[in-house]
Design a protein around this motif. Structure first.
Motif, PDB file in Angstrom:
ATOM      1  N   PRO A  41       0.688  -1.389  -0.120  1.00  8.24           N
ATOM      2  CA  PRO A  41       0.120  -0.124   0.155  1.00  8.24           C
ATOM      3  C   PRO A  41       0.682   1.294  -0.144  1.00  8.24           C
ATOM      4  CG  PRO A  41      -0.137  -0.936   2.066  1.00  8.24           C
ATOM      5  CD  PRO A  41       0.792  -2.102   1.066  1.00  8.24           C
ATOM      6  N   ALA A  42       2.067   1.184   0.267  1.00 12.38           N
ATOM      7  CA  ALA A  42       3.055   2.323   0.361  1.00 12.38           C
ATOM      8  C   ALA A  42       3.406   2.859  -1.068  1.00 12.38           C
ATOM      9  CB  ALA A  42       4.159   2.343   1.303  1.00 12.38           C
ATOM     10  N   VAL A  43       3.313   1.927  -1.926  1.00 17.56           N
ATOM     11  CA  VAL A  43       3.813   2.316  -3.275  1.00 17.56           C
ATOM     12  C   VAL A  43       2.618   2.893  -4.126  1.00 17.56           C
ATOM     13  CG1 VAL A  43       4.711   1.336  -5.269  1.00 17.56           C
ATOM     14  CG2 VAL A  43       5.467   0.680  -3.234  1.00 17.56           C
ATOM     15  N   PRO A  44       2.716   4.236  -4.750  1.00 16.88           N
ATOM     16  CA  PRO A  44       1.744   4.905  -5.230  1.00 16.88           C
ATOM     17  C   PRO A  44       1.545   4.272  -6.922  1.00 16.88           C
ATOM     18  CG  PRO A  44       3.668   6.172  -5.462  1.00 16.88           C
ATOM     19  CD  PRO A  44       3.952   5.088  -4.556  1.00 16.88           C
ATOM     20  N   PHE A  45       0.334   4.464  -7.128  1.00 17.16           N
ATOM     21  CA  PHE A  45      -0.058   4.205  -8.508  1.00 17.16           C
ATOM     22  C   PHE A  45      -0.558   5.556  -9.289  1.00 17.16           C
ATOM     23  CE2 PHE A  45      -3.088   2.874 -11.940  1.00 17.16           C
ATOM     24  CZ  PHE A  45      -2.257   1.996 -12.308  1.00 17.16           C
ATOM     25  N   PRO A  46      -0.048   5.623 -10.600  1.00 20.50           N
ATOM     26  CA  PRO A  46       0.603   4.772 -11.419  1.00 20.50           C
ATOM     27  C   PRO A  46       1.991   4.855 -11.205  1.00 20.50           C
ATOM     28  CG  PRO A  46      -0.111   6.773 -12.610  1.00 20.50           C
ATOM     29  CD  PRO A  46      -0.595   6.903 -11.196  1.00 20.50           C
ATOM     30  N   LEU A  47       2.766   3.771 -11.488  1.00 25.78           N
ATOM     31  CA  LEU A  47       4.051   3.399 -11.143  1.00 25.78           C
ATOM     32  C   LEU A  47       4.744   4.430 -12.219  1.00 25.78           C
ATOM     33  CD1 LEU A  47       4.559  -0.374 -10.992  1.00 25.78           C
ATOM     34  CD2 LEU A  47       4.371   1.388  -8.895  1.00 25.78           C
ATOM     35  N   VAL A  48       5.794   5.122 -11.523  1.00 32.16           N
ATOM     36  CA  VAL A  48       6.749   6.084 -12.531  1.00 32.16           C
ATOM     37  C   VAL A  48       8.002   5.182 -12.538  1.00 32.16           C
ATOM     38  CG1 VAL A  48       7.753   8.211 -12.553  1.00 32.16           C
ATOM     39  CG2 VAL A  48       5.537   8.044 -11.561  1.00 32.16           C
ATOM     40  N   PRO A  49       8.491   4.740 -13.766  1.00 33.28           N
ATOM     41  CA  PRO A  49       9.741   4.020 -13.726  1.00 33.28           C
ATOM     42  C   PRO A  49      10.885   4.654 -13.142  1.00 33.28           C
ATOM     43  CG  PRO A  49       8.513   4.043 -15.842  1.00 33.28           C
ATOM     44  CD  PRO A  49       7.796   5.016 -15.038  1.00 33.28           C
ATOM     45  N   ALA A  50      11.056   6.019 -13.401  1.00 34.02           N
ATOM     46  CA  ALA A  50      12.101   6.862 -12.698  1.00 34.02           C
ATOM     47  C   ALA A  50      12.301   6.771 -11.154  1.00 34.02           C
ATOM     48  CB  ALA A  50      12.449   8.115 -13.507  1.00 34.02           C
ATOM     49  N   THR A  51      11.099   6.525 -10.736  1.00 32.98           N
ATOM     50  CA  THR A  51      11.165   6.502  -9.141  1.00 32.98           C
ATOM     51  C   THR A  51      11.178   5.102  -8.512  1.00 32.98           C
ATOM     52  OG1 THR A  51       8.777   6.713  -8.923  1.00 32.98           O
ATOM     53  CG2 THR A  51       9.956   8.748  -9.018  1.00 32.98           C
ATOM     54  N   LEU A  52      10.943   4.089  -9.240  1.00 31.22           N
ATOM     55  CA  LEU A  52      10.794   2.784  -8.669  1.00 31.22           C
ATOM     56  C   LEU A  52      12.084   2.192  -7.927  1.00 31.22           C
ATOM     57  CD1 LEU A  52       8.707   0.745 -11.183  1.00 31.22           C
ATOM     58  CD2 LEU A  52       7.882   1.350  -9.147  1.00 31.22           C
ATOM     59  N   PRO A  53      13.332   2.391  -8.577  1.00 30.64           N
ATOM     60  CA  PRO A  53      14.498   1.962  -7.893  1.00 30.64           C
ATOM     61  C   PRO A  53      14.339   2.618  -6.234  1.00 30.64           C
ATOM     62  CG  PRO A  53      15.160   2.928  -9.826  1.00 30.64           C
ATOM     63  CD  PRO A  53      13.678   3.212  -9.814  1.00 30.64           C
ATOM     64  N   GLU A  54      14.146   3.799  -6.109  1.00 28.99           N
ATOM     65  CA  GLU A  54      14.067   4.354  -4.771  1.00 28.99           C
ATOM     66  C   GLU A  54      12.910   3.746  -4.018  1.00 28.99           C
ATOM     67  OE1 GLU A  54      13.527   8.632  -2.551  1.00 28.99           O
ATOM     68  OE2 GLU A  54      14.470   8.413  -4.578  1.00 28.99           O
ATOM     69  N   ILE A  55      11.765   3.792  -4.454  1.00 33.95           N
ATOM     70  CA  ILE A  55      10.419   3.227  -4.046  1.00 33.95           C
ATOM     71  C   ILE A  55      10.555   2.104  -3.646  1.00 33.95           C
ATOM     72  CG2 ILE A  55       8.048   2.962  -4.185  1.00 33.95           C
ATOM     73  CD1 ILE A  55       7.838   5.575  -5.916  1.00 33.95           C
ATOM     74  N   LEU A  56      11.201   0.980  -4.465  1.00 33.12           N
ATOM     75  CA  LEU A  56      11.094  -0.383  -4.228  1.00 33.12           C
ATOM     76  C   LEU A  56      12.199  -0.996  -3.241  1.00 33.12           C
ATOM     77  CD1 LEU A  56      10.215  -1.767  -7.702  1.00 33.12           C
ATOM     78  CD2 LEU A  56       8.720  -1.426  -5.439  1.00 33.12           C
ATOM     79  N   GLN A  57      13.248   0.190  -3.028  1.00 29.95           N
ATOM     80  CA  GLN A  57      14.154  -0.191  -2.032  1.00 29.95           C
ATOM     81  C   GLN A  57      13.999  -0.701  -0.979  1.00 29.95           C
ATOM     82  OE1 GLN A  57      16.954   3.138  -1.250  1.00 29.95           O
ATOM     83  NE2 GLN A  57      18.815   1.803  -1.185  1.00 29.95           N
ATOM     84  N   VAL A  58      14.402  -1.969  -0.597  1.00 31.96           N
ATOM     85  CA  VAL A  58      14.375  -2.431   1.148  1.00 31.96           C
ATOM     86  C   VAL A  58      15.590  -2.380   1.416  1.00 31.96           C
ATOM     87  CG1 VAL A  58      13.713  -4.706   1.975  1.00 31.96           C
ATOM     88  CG2 VAL A  58      12.488  -3.918  -0.332  1.00 31.96           C
ATOM     89  N   GLU A  59      15.703  -2.114   2.908  1.00 35.59           N
ATOM     90  CA  GLU A  59      16.931  -1.881   3.511  1.00 35.59           C
ATOM     91  C   GLU A  59      17.451  -3.203   3.937  1.00 35.59           C
ATOM     92  OE1 GLU A  59      18.572  -0.514   8.154  1.00 35.59           O
ATOM     93  OE2 GLU A  59      16.620   0.408   7.297  1.00 35.59           O
ATOM     94  N   GLY A  60      18.777  -3.318   3.490  1.00 28.35           N
ATOM     95  CA  GLY A  60      19.422  -4.627   3.449  1.00 28.35           C
ATOM     96  C   GLY A  60      19.031  -5.688   2.378  1.00 28.35           C
ATOM     97  N   GLY A  61      18.359  -5.350   1.471  1.00 28.37           N
ATOM     98  CA  GLY A  61      17.879  -6.063   0.759  1.00 28.37           C
ATOM     99  C   GLY A  61      18.275  -5.918  -0.912  1.00 28.37           C
ATOM    100  N   ALA A  62      17.933  -6.655  -1.910  1.00 30.66           N
ATOM    101  CA  ALA A  62      18.609  -6.519  -3.248  1.00 30.66           C
ATOM    102  C   ALA A  62      17.319  -6.847  -4.210  1.00 30.66           C
ATOM    103  CB  ALA A  62      19.785  -7.801  -3.475  1.00 30.66           C
ATOM    104  N   SER A  63      17.412  -6.276  -5.281  1.00 31.57           N
ATOM    105  CA  SER A  63      16.587  -6.440  -6.437  1.00 31.57           C
ATOM    106  C   SER A  63      17.143  -7.316  -7.407  1.00 31.57           C
ATOM    107  CB  SER A  63      16.068  -4.925  -6.954  1.00 31.57           C
ATOM    108  OG  SER A  63      15.391  -4.269  -5.812  1.00 31.57           O
TER     109      SER A  63
END
Length: 162
Positions: A41-63
């Motif tokens: 629920p914290a990720v806004p729609f519509p998804l903006v590709p340029a902001t996805l790396p920051e929005i999807l970042q998970v502390e200590g995680g990897a994509s």
């Protein structure tokens, strides 16, 4: 309606997401409900590709993206540590045009291998919506079992010991 794409799964591998991958991923999320179910629920729609790396970042995680070389990805997933000795995988998504071809299984297998090799984890966990029968069947076939005590009315918590 998207046209199906037939892939050679042998040529697919995991790699770090590139900017053009986020454009593809954003196109897979077609409405607010899909966004919430995939990203939370914290990720806004519509998804903006340029902001996805920051929005999807998970502390200590990897994509990770599943792709053929530098072609746009056909799968995406993330991993992070929730408890010591275990790695959680999430935000698993497959391009609509390759669904039903075993790409989800391949992505999960490669993600599990990657996270175990990079972290030494002995257990992998994930969450899946109870009504997502296809994903539940896939995860069960990969050795994941439901942990009801950590599940909710809407989401199943699943765990696999390696």
């Amino acid at each position: 309606m998207r046209q199906a794409l037939v892939l050679s799964k042998a040529s697919l591998s995991l790699r770090s997401p590139q900017p053009f991958d986020y454009e593809a991923i954003a196109s897979w999320v077609v409405d607010q409900q899909a966004c919430i179910r995939w990203a939370g629920p914290a990720v806004p729609f519509p998804l903006v590709p340029a902001t996805l790396p920051e929005i999807l970042q998970v502390e200590g995680g990897a994509s990770y993206c599943l792709a053929e070389g530098n072609q746009p990805c056909v799968g995406f997933g993330q991993c992070w540590t929730e408890v010591e000795g275990a790695v959680h995988i999430g935000r698993i998504m497959i391009a609509p045009e390759v669904r039903g071809q075993g790409v989800g299984r391949l992505l999960c297998e490669k993600l599990i291998h990657q996270v175990v090799e990079s972290t030494g984890a002995l257990r992998v966990t994930l969450r899946v919506y109870r009504d997502n029968a296809r994903a539940r069947a896939l995860y069960s076939s990969l050795g994941f079992a439901v942990v009801e005590s950590k599940s909710t009315d809407e989401l199943l918590f699943m765990s696999a010991c390696l």
